[in-house]
Design a protein around this motif. Sequence first.
Motif, PDB file in Angstrom:
ATOM      1  N   PHE A  76      37.042 -35.368  49.467  1.00 15.53           N
ATOM      2  CA  PHE A  76      35.849 -36.191  49.684  1.00 15.53           C
ATOM      3  C   PHE A  76      34.701 -35.648  48.847  1.00 15.53           C
ATOM      4  CE2 PHE A  76      38.484 -36.588  53.401  1.00 15.53           C
ATOM      5  CZ  PHE A  76      38.358 -37.904  53.814  1.00 15.53           C
ATOM      6  N   ILE A  77      33.860 -36.568  48.378  1.00 14.23           N
ATOM      7  CA  ILE A  77      32.698 -36.185  47.587  1.00 14.23           C
ATOM      8  C   ILE A  77      31.571 -37.160  47.869  1.00 14.23           C
ATOM      9  CG2 ILE A  77      33.217 -37.554  45.526  1.00 14.23           C
ATOM     10  CD1 ILE A  77      32.415 -35.023  43.900  1.00 14.23           C
ATOM     11  N   SER A  90      33.654 -22.988  57.714  1.00 17.10           N
ATOM     12  CA  SER A  90      34.019 -22.932  59.134  1.00 17.10           C
ATOM     13  C   SER A  90      32.924 -23.499  60.021  1.00 17.10           C
ATOM     14  CB  SER A  90      34.317 -21.482  59.545  1.00 17.10           C
ATOM     15  OG  SER A  90      35.498 -21.012  58.954  1.00 17.10           O
ATOM     16  N   ASN A  91      31.666 -23.126  59.770  1.00 20.38           N
ATOM     17  CA  ASN A  91      30.557 -23.580  60.610  1.00 20.38           C
ATOM     18  C   ASN A  91      30.340 -25.088  60.501  1.00 20.38           C
ATOM     19  OD1 ASN A  91      29.387 -21.166  61.949  1.00 20.38           O
ATOM     20  ND2 ASN A  91      29.168 -20.451  59.848  1.00 20.38           N
ATOM     21  N   GLN A  92      30.550 -25.633  59.308  1.00 23.18           N
ATOM     22  CA  GLN A  92      30.392 -27.077  59.147  1.00 23.18           C
ATOM     23  C   GLN A  92      31.505 -27.838  59.868  1.00 23.18           C
ATOM     24  OE1 GLN A  92      29.364 -28.341  55.070  1.00 23.18           O
ATOM     25  NE2 GLN A  92      29.048 -26.166  54.593  1.00 23.18           N
ATOM     26  N   LEU A  93      32.708 -27.305  59.819  1.00 19.63           N
ATOM     27  CA  LEU A  93      33.801 -27.937  60.544  1.00 19.63           C
ATOM     28  C   LEU A  93      33.546 -27.918  62.043  1.00 19.63           C
ATOM     29  CD1 LEU A  93      36.826 -26.491  58.539  1.00 19.63           C
ATOM     30  CD2 LEU A  93      36.188 -28.907  58.694  1.00 19.63           C
ATOM     31  N   TYR A  94      32.926 -26.844  62.525  1.00 22.15           N
ATOM     32  CA  TYR A  94      32.623 -26.751  63.951  1.00 22.15           C
ATOM     33  C   TYR A  94      31.470 -27.677  64.343  1.00 22.15           C
ATOM     34  CZ  TYR A  94      30.366 -24.926  68.136  1.00 22.15           C
ATOM     35  OH  TYR A  94      29.747 -24.818  69.357  1.00 22.15           O
ATOM     36  N   SER A  95      30.398 -27.678  63.541  1.00 22.44           N
ATOM     37  CA  SER A  95      29.207 -28.473  63.885  1.00 22.44           C
ATOM     38  C   SER A  95      29.357 -29.953  63.558  1.00 22.44           C
ATOM     39  CB  SER A  95      27.997 -27.919  63.137  1.00 22.44           C
ATOM     40  OG  SER A  95      28.154 -28.102  61.729  1.00 22.44           O
ATOM     41  N   ARG A  96      30.364 -30.322  62.774  1.00 20.86           N
ATOM     42  CA  ARG A  96      30.612 -31.697  62.328  1.00 20.86           C
ATOM     43  C   ARG A  96      29.533 -32.203  61.375  1.00 20.86           C
ATOM     44  NH1 ARG A  96      33.038 -34.959  67.586  1.00 20.86           N
ATOM     45  NH2 ARG A  96      33.949 -33.147  68.638  1.00 20.86           N
ATOM     46  N   ASP A  97      28.727 -31.291  60.850  1.00 26.38           N
ATOM     47  CA  ASP A  97      27.655 -31.651  59.920  1.00 26.38           C
ATOM     48  C   ASP A  97      27.995 -31.082  58.546  1.00 26.38           C
ATOM     49  OD1 ASP A  97      25.362 -32.231  58.560  1.00 26.38           O
ATOM     50  OD2 ASP A  97      24.028 -31.002  59.793  1.00 26.38           O
ATOM     51  N   PHE A  98      28.264 -31.975  57.570  1.00 22.27           N
ATOM     52  CA  PHE A  98      28.696 -31.557  56.242  1.00 22.27           C
ATOM     53  C   PHE A  98      27.588 -31.746  55.204  1.00 22.27           C
ATOM     54  CE2 PHE A  98      32.449 -32.682  58.644  1.00 22.27           C
ATOM     55  CZ  PHE A  98      33.307 -31.622  58.389  1.00 22.27           C
ATOM     56  N   THR A  99      26.344 -31.704  55.658  1.00 22.84           N
ATOM     57  CA  THR A  99      25.210 -31.908  54.752  1.00 22.84           C
ATOM     58  C   THR A  99      25.199 -30.876  53.625  1.00 22.84           C
ATOM     59  OG1 THR A  99      23.907 -32.780  56.593  1.00 22.84           O
ATOM     60  CG2 THR A  99      22.707 -32.093  54.615  1.00 22.84           C
ATOM     61  N   LEU A 144      33.458 -37.151  57.741  1.00 26.86           N
ATOM     62  CA  LEU A 144      32.977 -37.169  56.360  1.00 26.86           C
ATOM     63  C   LEU A 144      32.710 -38.598  55.890  1.00 26.86           C
ATOM     64  CD1 LEU A 144      35.344 -34.441  54.890  1.00 26.86           C
ATOM     65  CD2 LEU A 144      32.849 -34.359  54.784  1.00 26.86           C
ATOM     66  N   THR A 145      33.593 -39.520  56.234  1.00 22.48           N
ATOM     67  CA  THR A 145      33.397 -40.927  55.867  1.00 22.48           C
ATOM     68  C   THR A 145      32.144 -41.485  56.512  1.00 22.48           C
ATOM     69  OG1 THR A 145      35.787 -41.216  55.646  1.00 22.48           O
ATOM     70  CG2 THR A 145      34.461 -43.207  55.877  1.00 22.48           C
ATOM     71  N   GLU A 146      31.919 -41.151  57.788  1.00 21.73           N
ATOM     72  CA  GLU A 146      30.738 -41.630  58.502  1.00 21.73           C
ATOM     73  C   GLU A 146      29.454 -41.067  57.918  1.00 21.73           C
ATOM     74  OE1 GLU A 146      31.489 -40.473  62.477  1.00 21.73           O
ATOM     75  OE2 GLU A 146      33.043 -41.998  62.840  1.00 21.73           O
ATOM     76  N   GLN A 147      29.520 -39.879  57.309  1.00 22.64           N
ATOM     77  CA  GLN A 147      28.328 -39.251  56.736  1.00 22.64           C
ATOM     78  C   GLN A 147      28.135 -39.619  55.267  1.00 22.64           C
ATOM     79  OE1 GLN A 147      28.157 -34.978  57.707  1.00 22.64           O
ATOM     80  NE2 GLN A 147      29.187 -35.395  59.655  1.00 22.64           N
ATOM     81  N   GLY A 148      28.845 -40.620  54.789  1.00 21.83           N
ATOM     82  CA  GLY A 148      28.613 -41.146  53.448  1.00 21.83           C
ATOM     83  C   GLY A 148      29.451 -40.543  52.357  1.00 21.83           C
ATOM     84  N   PHE A 149      30.435 -39.727  52.715  1.00 18.71           N
ATOM     85  CA  PHE A 149      31.333 -39.166  51.705  1.00 18.71           C
ATOM     86  C   PHE A 149      32.404 -40.198  51.351  1.00 18.71           C
ATOM     87  CE2 PHE A 149      29.335 -35.408  53.320  1.00 18.71           C
ATOM     88  CZ  PHE A 149      29.446 -34.443  52.333  1.00 18.71           C
ATOM     89  N   SER A 150      32.807 -40.185  50.102  1.00 21.12           N
ATOM     90  CA  SER A 150      33.860 -41.100  49.645  1.00 21.12           C
ATOM     91  C   SER A 150      35.145 -40.320  49.401  1.00 21.12           C
ATOM     92  CB  SER A 150      33.442 -41.799  48.349  1.00 21.12           C
ATOM     93  OG  SER A 150      32.252 -42.530  48.537  1.00 21.12           O
ATOM     94  N   GLN A 151      36.251 -40.903  49.850  1.00 20.32           N
ATOM     95  CA  GLN A 151      37.535 -40.243  49.625  1.00 20.32           C
ATOM     96  C   GLN A 151      37.991 -40.517  48.198  1.00 20.32           C
ATOM     97  OE1 GLN A 151      40.504 -40.574  52.735  1.00 20.32           O
ATOM     98  NE2 GLN A 151      42.166 -40.574  51.232  1.00 20.32           N
TER      99      GLN A 151
END
Length: 642
Positions: free
Chosen positions: A640-641, A575-584, A623-630
């Motif tokens: 995504f991973i 939940s917090n990552q979805l809110y902050s937009r940071d999926f690190t 997620l795509t912008e942060q380097g995750f691949s679909q």
Amino acid sequence: MKSLLSKAIDNVDVTLAALGCALAIPLTIYFHTVIRSPTYTAVGVIVFLACLAYLLLRRRAPAYALAQVETKPHMYLLLNILFFCLLTYSIAAFHLRPELYTRPLGYFVALAAMAAILAVEILFLPPRKSATYFILFKIVLISLSLVWSQLLIYPSIVGRDPWWHQMFTLKILDAGYIPSGYYYSRLPAMHLVIGGTSLITGLGYKMAAMLSVSLLQVVCNTLFIFLLGKFVHSTKVGLLAALLLGVANWHIWFAYWAIPNTMGVVFIPIIIYLLFKLRQEKPKTSICLSTLFIAVLILTHTIAAAMLVMTLFSIWLGFELYRRLRYQAAERARIFLVAALVLAGAGLSYWAFFLEHIMRDLSRLVEQVRVEFLAIFLPGATSSVQPSPLEVAAAQYMNLTVPFSERLFNSLGFSLFCAFALIGAFAMLSRGMRNRYGFALVIAGSIIPVVNLFSTAVGFFLADRWYYFLQVLLAIPVGVAFLQLGSLPGKKIASACLIGIIVFALSFLMVMSPQANEDNRTFFPDTIVRHGFAQSELAAMNTAAHIYDGRIASDKIYWYLENLPNLGGRILEISNQLYSRDFTDSQDMLVLIRKEIVANPFLVTGALVGYTFRLDYDPREALTEQGFSQVYNSGSVSGFIK
């Protein structure tokens, strides 16, 4: 002075209604300006309007005016034809729905119209017992339709907690005994009922729960609320109470969620009826049956047991007040005090001996309530639980983003239900209707809302459980209020139109609310959260579990699938990552994003409860912008991973 006091006591309904009007205005202003709680403010307004309405209408609407009024045979036949035509239409509308996971609006309109027709039929009920039984059967049909249709549109169970209870029940069935070490290992009554039904019928968990706990809740609450209403006032009040409980939103919600509290509350009206009526006719049988149900309740749920303790004590207090105010000569009713003390002692002893974790939770709860009470009502005090940025954002979303009209429509059905209950409670205290049983029920019904309101304020007391119980407890005063309203017009046709319109409006508001309806967003596009899964969402999670052996990250509701056998402990809620937009923090996991949370409101995690929230961006793009691949896309779920 003594004469004035005696007059106030003798007309206690007028006294309390006038006092309610006088106190509601400053309290509403205080709640709005100091506490700034919309919930408290709404309560103040509702109390004022309900008290004022009773004072204005009480002389014009004696609740006994329609007691002997009957309908003509041809009208009775016409009402039944209309009812079953609407029932047929509702079934067809459900079966032919254009959207697979959404019940059409016409379905809800038809059910509300069916409730209105039944209310009119009850108003002019024929004296035959068969007519009464037939109405009870139709009430059960309406309620089961609303409950089972919500479950049948999804391939799996609906809700959050039911996923855990399904897992625990399946463990019992697989092992052949109750496994130890779980929260409900010593509170297994509901799981044994569902498991036994599954063994006998060969059905899966969802269908077994529908045919056991959900069916038990609907049928038993309908019958025993009717019996209590009939015992306290009349057959018509009992039928109206059962009908309006059948379309009550929180009652519907707990029927299709099917959790232990659902089953626990079912025993409360049964026990009250046994101690009210059967105790007079067969005291030994009444005591034995009550003891049996109390023992099963202790093994079902702690909160339901606490509800019964409070109710029994309140009923005893009501009988004592009735006796001391000398309305009528009445014997003492120590049995209710004894039952409350026995239940409290037995429950606490059992939980202390077997459920050490519950006693720890109870001690933390007492401290939390103390701190939260100080934070709300004492200037300068602060809450021990500070909201997270996500909780603040969720609160802003509900209070600022969601339109006021939608928020009002969301709570209007429940608020009107409580307003009618207050009017009916005053009527039950009036000289024309007053008896010690109705008086005791009113006292009990006046204490639970206080707990309910406080639980909403502190956010710790599982307020939704108390909403459910509150509607069960207040159903009889609501039935009295509607019988009074039906007595207002001087002609039968006017009474029928008035009651039909009001019941239709109230029923529609409640059955369309997010508690009773998780699929049709016609009036709640920014509020309704879907807790059921589409077939493609279940398939996506199963596929991910088979092709990926690492951890899986997803939203709060998708996280509940971790209770499936092949997913235990592998799903992380983000939940917090979805809110902050940071999926690190999810870069070593498979991140599953449902299309549902991109397009609609969903549930996020708070410190104490879940909150409704809506994203203003597309997490798949982030997620795509942060380097995750679909690596996966089923249309309804993307994986995504990194």
